[in-house]
Design a protein around this motif. Structure first.
Motif, PDB file in Angstrom:
ATOM      1  N   ASP A 174      42.209  -0.402  45.321  1.00  0.00           N
ATOM      2  CA  ASP A 174      42.709   0.978  44.890  1.00  0.00           C
ATOM      3  C   ASP A 174      43.236   0.750  43.189  1.00  0.00           C
ATOM      4  OD1 ASP A 174      41.603   2.439  46.787  1.00  0.00           O
ATOM      5  OD2 ASP A 174      43.527   2.144  47.902  1.00  0.00           O
ATOM      6  N   PRO A 175      42.937   1.559  42.301  1.00  0.00           N
ATOM      7  CA  PRO A 175      43.555   1.512  40.983  1.00  0.00           C
ATOM      8  C   PRO A 175      45.188   1.757  40.992  1.00  0.00           C
ATOM      9  CG  PRO A 175      41.811   3.003  40.776  1.00  0.00           C
ATOM     10  CD  PRO A 175      42.026   2.782  42.154  1.00  0.00           C
ATOM     11  N   ILE A 176      45.653   0.767  40.533  1.00  0.00           N
ATOM     12  CA  ILE A 176      47.363   0.939  40.334  1.00  0.00           C
ATOM     13  C   ILE A 176      47.646   1.944  39.535  1.00  0.00           C
ATOM     14  CG2 ILE A 176      47.974  -1.520  41.462  1.00  0.00           C
ATOM     15  CD1 ILE A 176      48.258  -2.409  38.539  1.00  0.00           C
ATOM     16  N   ALA A 177      48.918   2.904  39.833  1.00  0.00           N
ATOM     17  CA  ALA A 177      49.164   3.940  39.169  1.00  0.00           C
ATOM     18  C   ALA A 177      50.966   4.022  39.184  1.00  0.00           C
ATOM     19  CB  ALA A 177      48.401   5.066  39.473  1.00  0.00           C
ATOM     20  N   GLY A 178      51.150   4.835  38.236  1.00  0.00           N
ATOM     21  CA  GLY A 178      52.612   5.108  38.323  1.00  0.00           C
ATOM     22  C   GLY A 178      53.688   3.868  38.069  1.00  0.00           C
ATOM     23  N   SER A 179      54.470   3.896  38.752  1.00  0.00           N
ATOM     24  CA  SER A 179      55.635   2.667  38.411  1.00  0.00           C
ATOM     25  C   SER A 179      54.860   1.374  38.974  1.00  0.00           C
ATOM     26  CB  SER A 179      56.867   2.972  39.580  1.00  0.00           C
ATOM     27  OG  SER A 179      56.512   3.036  40.990  1.00  0.00           O
ATOM     28  N   ASP A 180      54.034   1.422  39.863  1.00  0.00           N
ATOM     29  CA  ASP A 180      53.256  -0.019  40.263  1.00  0.00           C
ATOM     30  C   ASP A 180      52.642  -0.546  38.992  1.00  0.00           C
ATOM     31  OD1 ASP A 180      53.934   0.565  42.840  1.00  0.00           O
ATOM     32  OD2 ASP A 180      51.834   1.066  43.592  1.00  0.00           O
ATOM     33  N   ILE A 181      52.294   0.000  37.868  1.00  0.00           N
ATOM     34  CA  ILE A 181      51.627  -0.445  36.711  1.00  0.00           C
ATOM     35  C   ILE A 181      52.804  -1.280  36.131  1.00  0.00           C
ATOM     36  CG2 ILE A 181      50.575  -0.027  34.268  1.00  0.00           C
ATOM     37  CD1 ILE A 181      49.250   2.399  35.561  1.00  0.00           C
ATOM     38  N   GLY A 182      53.902  -0.656  35.888  1.00  0.00           N
ATOM     39  CA  GLY A 182      55.125  -1.448  35.577  1.00  0.00           C
ATOM     40  C   GLY A 182      55.398  -2.682  36.119  1.00  0.00           C
ATOM     41  N   ILE A 183      55.288  -2.655  37.711  1.00  0.00           N
ATOM     42  CA  ILE A 183      55.733  -3.805  38.481  1.00  0.00           C
ATOM     43  C   ILE A 183      54.670  -4.832  38.284  1.00  0.00           C
ATOM     44  CG2 ILE A 183      55.878  -4.513  40.661  1.00  0.00           C
ATOM     45  CD1 ILE A 183      56.955  -1.692  41.537  1.00  0.00           C
ATOM     46  N   HIS A 184      53.281  -4.468  38.301  1.00  0.00           N
ATOM     47  CA  HIS A 184      52.203  -5.308  37.911  1.00  0.00           C
ATOM     48  C   HIS A 184      52.303  -6.035  36.717  1.00  0.00           C
ATOM     49  CE1 HIS A 184      47.883  -6.558  37.300  1.00  0.00           C
ATOM     50  NE2 HIS A 184      48.016  -5.883  36.115  1.00  0.00           N
ATOM     51  N   TYR A 185      52.688  -5.382  35.530  1.00  0.00           N
ATOM     52  CA  TYR A 185      52.834  -6.217  34.314  1.00  0.00           C
ATOM     53  C   TYR A 185      53.974  -7.054  34.227  1.00  0.00           C
ATOM     54  CZ  TYR A 185      48.819  -3.677  32.182  1.00  0.00           C
ATOM     55  OH  TYR A 185      47.591  -3.385  31.868  1.00  0.00           O
ATOM     56  N   PHE A 186      55.093  -6.518  34.846  1.00  0.00           N
ATOM     57  CA  PHE A 186      56.301  -7.416  34.775  1.00  0.00           C
ATOM     58  C   PHE A 186      56.081  -8.786  35.786  1.00  0.00           C
ATOM     59  CE2 PHE A 186      60.203  -8.602  37.060  1.00  0.00           C
ATOM     60  CZ  PHE A 186      61.040  -8.863  35.984  1.00  0.00           C
ATOM     61  N   ILE A 187      55.778  -8.515  37.006  1.00  0.00           N
ATOM     62  CA  ILE A 187      55.532  -9.643  37.875  1.00  0.00           C
ATOM     63  C   ILE A 187      54.468 -10.578  37.574  1.00  0.00           C
ATOM     64  CG2 ILE A 187      53.868  -8.658  39.394  1.00  0.00           C
ATOM     65  CD1 ILE A 187      57.408 -10.403  40.546  1.00  0.00           C
ATOM     66  N   SER A 188      53.235  -9.950  36.640  1.00  0.00           N
ATOM     67  CA  SER A 188      52.340 -11.101  36.348  1.00  0.00           C
ATOM     68  C   SER A 188      52.934 -11.911  34.985  1.00  0.00           C
ATOM     69  CB  SER A 188      51.093 -10.256  35.841  1.00  0.00           C
ATOM     70  OG  SER A 188      50.430  -9.513  37.114  1.00  0.00           O
ATOM     71  N   TYR A 243      56.894 -13.473  43.295  1.00  0.00           N
ATOM     72  CA  TYR A 243      55.467 -13.090  42.755  1.00  0.00           C
ATOM     73  C   TYR A 243      54.521 -12.639  43.760  1.00  0.00           C
ATOM     74  CZ  TYR A 243      50.757 -13.385  40.709  1.00  0.00           C
ATOM     75  OH  TYR A 243      49.565 -13.533  40.264  1.00  0.00           O
ATOM     76  N   VAL A 244      54.322 -13.498  44.878  1.00  0.00           N
ATOM     77  CA  VAL A 244      53.319 -13.441  45.921  1.00  0.00           C
ATOM     78  C   VAL A 244      53.887 -12.265  46.882  1.00  0.00           C
ATOM     79  CG1 VAL A 244      52.282 -14.590  48.101  1.00  0.00           C
ATOM     80  CG2 VAL A 244      52.364 -15.705  45.940  1.00  0.00           C
ATOM     81  N   PHE A 245      55.046 -12.396  47.148  1.00  0.00           N
ATOM     82  CA  PHE A 245      55.886 -11.206  48.174  1.00  0.00           C
ATOM     83  C   PHE A 245      55.584  -9.865  47.240  1.00  0.00           C
ATOM     84  CE2 PHE A 245      59.237  -8.358  48.986  1.00  0.00           C
ATOM     85  CZ  PHE A 245      59.167  -8.413  50.311  1.00  0.00           C
ATOM     86  N   VAL A 246      55.875  -9.701  45.912  1.00  0.00           N
ATOM     87  CA  VAL A 246      55.507  -8.387  45.362  1.00  0.00           C
ATOM     88  C   VAL A 246      54.129  -7.901  45.291  1.00  0.00           C
ATOM     89  CG1 VAL A 246      55.814  -7.124  43.294  1.00  0.00           C
ATOM     90  CG2 VAL A 246      57.646  -8.631  43.845  1.00  0.00           C
ATOM     91  N   CYS A 247      53.301  -9.116  44.982  1.00  0.00           N
ATOM     92  CA  CYS A 247      51.853  -8.613  44.881  1.00  0.00           C
ATOM     93  C   CYS A 247      51.272  -8.172  46.347  1.00  0.00           C
ATOM     94  CB  CYS A 247      50.946  -9.606  44.311  1.00  0.00           C
ATOM     95  SG  CYS A 247      51.560 -10.107  42.562  1.00  0.00           S
ATOM     96  N   GLU A 248      51.765  -8.990  47.380  1.00  0.00           N
ATOM     97  CA  GLU A 248      51.150  -8.689  48.788  1.00  0.00           C
ATOM     98  C   GLU A 248      52.027  -7.348  49.330  1.00  0.00           C
ATOM     99  OE1 GLU A 248      48.919 -10.148  50.896  1.00  0.00           O
ATOM    100  OE2 GLU A 248      48.390 -10.866  49.308  1.00  0.00           O
ATOM    101  N   ILE A 249      53.164  -7.231  49.236  1.00  0.00           N
ATOM    102  CA  ILE A 249      53.970  -6.374  49.933  1.00  0.00           C
ATOM    103  C   ILE A 249      54.196  -4.962  49.090  1.00  0.00           C
ATOM    104  CG2 ILE A 249      55.962  -5.648  51.546  1.00  0.00           C
ATOM    105  CD1 ILE A 249      54.171  -7.783  52.456  1.00  0.00           C
ATOM    106  N   VAL A 250      54.724  -5.033  47.903  1.00  0.00           N
ATOM    107  CA  VAL A 250      54.944  -3.982  47.094  1.00  0.00           C
ATOM    108  C   VAL A 250      53.726  -3.298  46.406  1.00  0.00           C
ATOM    109  CG1 VAL A 250      56.285  -3.118  45.063  1.00  0.00           C
ATOM    110  CG2 VAL A 250      57.197  -4.812  46.648  1.00  0.00           C
ATOM    111  N   LEU A 251      52.812  -4.362  45.906  1.00  0.00           N
ATOM    112  CA  LEU A 251      51.702  -3.605  45.360  1.00  0.00           C
ATOM    113  C   LEU A 251      50.533  -3.549  46.194  1.00  0.00           C
ATOM    114  CD1 LEU A 251      51.945  -5.476  41.723  1.00  0.00           C
ATOM    115  CD2 LEU A 251      52.420  -3.219  42.420  1.00  0.00           C
ATOM    116  N   LYS A 252      50.467  -4.251  47.272  1.00  0.00           N
ATOM    117  CA  LYS A 252      49.429  -4.233  48.566  1.00  0.00           C
ATOM    118  C   LYS A 252      48.225  -4.604  47.842  1.00  0.00           C
ATOM    119  CE  LYS A 252      51.828  -0.145  51.061  1.00  0.00           C
ATOM    120  NZ  LYS A 252      52.976  -0.050  49.840  1.00  0.00           N
ATOM    121  N   GLY A 253      48.136  -5.793  47.595  1.00  0.00           N
ATOM    122  CA  GLY A 253      46.905  -6.205  46.964  1.00  0.00           C
ATOM    123  C   GLY A 253      46.133  -6.627  48.068  1.00  0.00           C
TER     124      GLY A 253
END
Length: 149
Positions: free
Chosen positions: A48-62, A109-119
């Motif tokens: 699913d496309p990431i939106a809202g605060s998840d976009i900021g988290i996505h760019y920060f963690i990457s 990074y892996v934790f945030v991408c798996e759990i928070v962003l639900k990759g």
């Protein structure tokens, strides 16, 4: 009658440091490539496309992973190309501390991408498996390096 040692042959510390640095640099390169792919092609990692605060988290963690993996790579390259006399004492300790910064960032990074962003994208599972395998190998070598140093 001669007695044979039943211990494994030991690799010279100078060679071992370079082998470990090579493994660490490969691990950092892999993490860099996955983070860059995540940054440039998020659809490979999220269904699913990431939106809202998840976009900021996505760019920060990457971005964090790109920076720390770059530091890890350069750090290991310095160790591989430094003279054996300089690969001792404080220099080894600094190298291992900087590598632990990279490894800690990778776990976050892996934790945030798996759990928070639900990759759950097509590349996500490969990144997770590669990251886990490299983390286990790096941790083993890190511990061995501390014991040998």
């Amino acid at each position: 009658m001669s007695t044979q040692s039943k211990t494994m042959p030991s690799i010279d510390l100078k060679v071992y440091v370079r082998v470990v640095a090579l493994v660490f640099s490969i691990s950092a390169t892999t993490a860099f490539v996955f983070a860059l792919l995540r940054l440039l092609y998020p659809e490979f990692f999220y269904l699913d496309p990431i939106a809202g605060s998840d976009i900021g988290i996505h760019y920060f963690i990457s971005g964090m992973m790109i920076v720390t993996s770059g530091i890890g790579f350069l750090n290991s390259c310095v160790v591989m190309h430094r003279s054996a006399m300089q690969n001792a004492g404080r220099n080894i300790t600094t190298w291992l501390l900087l590598d632990s910064l990279f490894e800690t960032s990778r776990v976050i990074y892996v934790f945030v991408c798996e759990i928070v962003l639900k990759g759950k994208g097509p590349v996500q599972l490969y990144e997770l498996l590669v990251s886990a395998a490299q983390y286990l190998l790096d941790s083993f070598l890190y511990c061995q390096m501390i014991l040998r140093h």
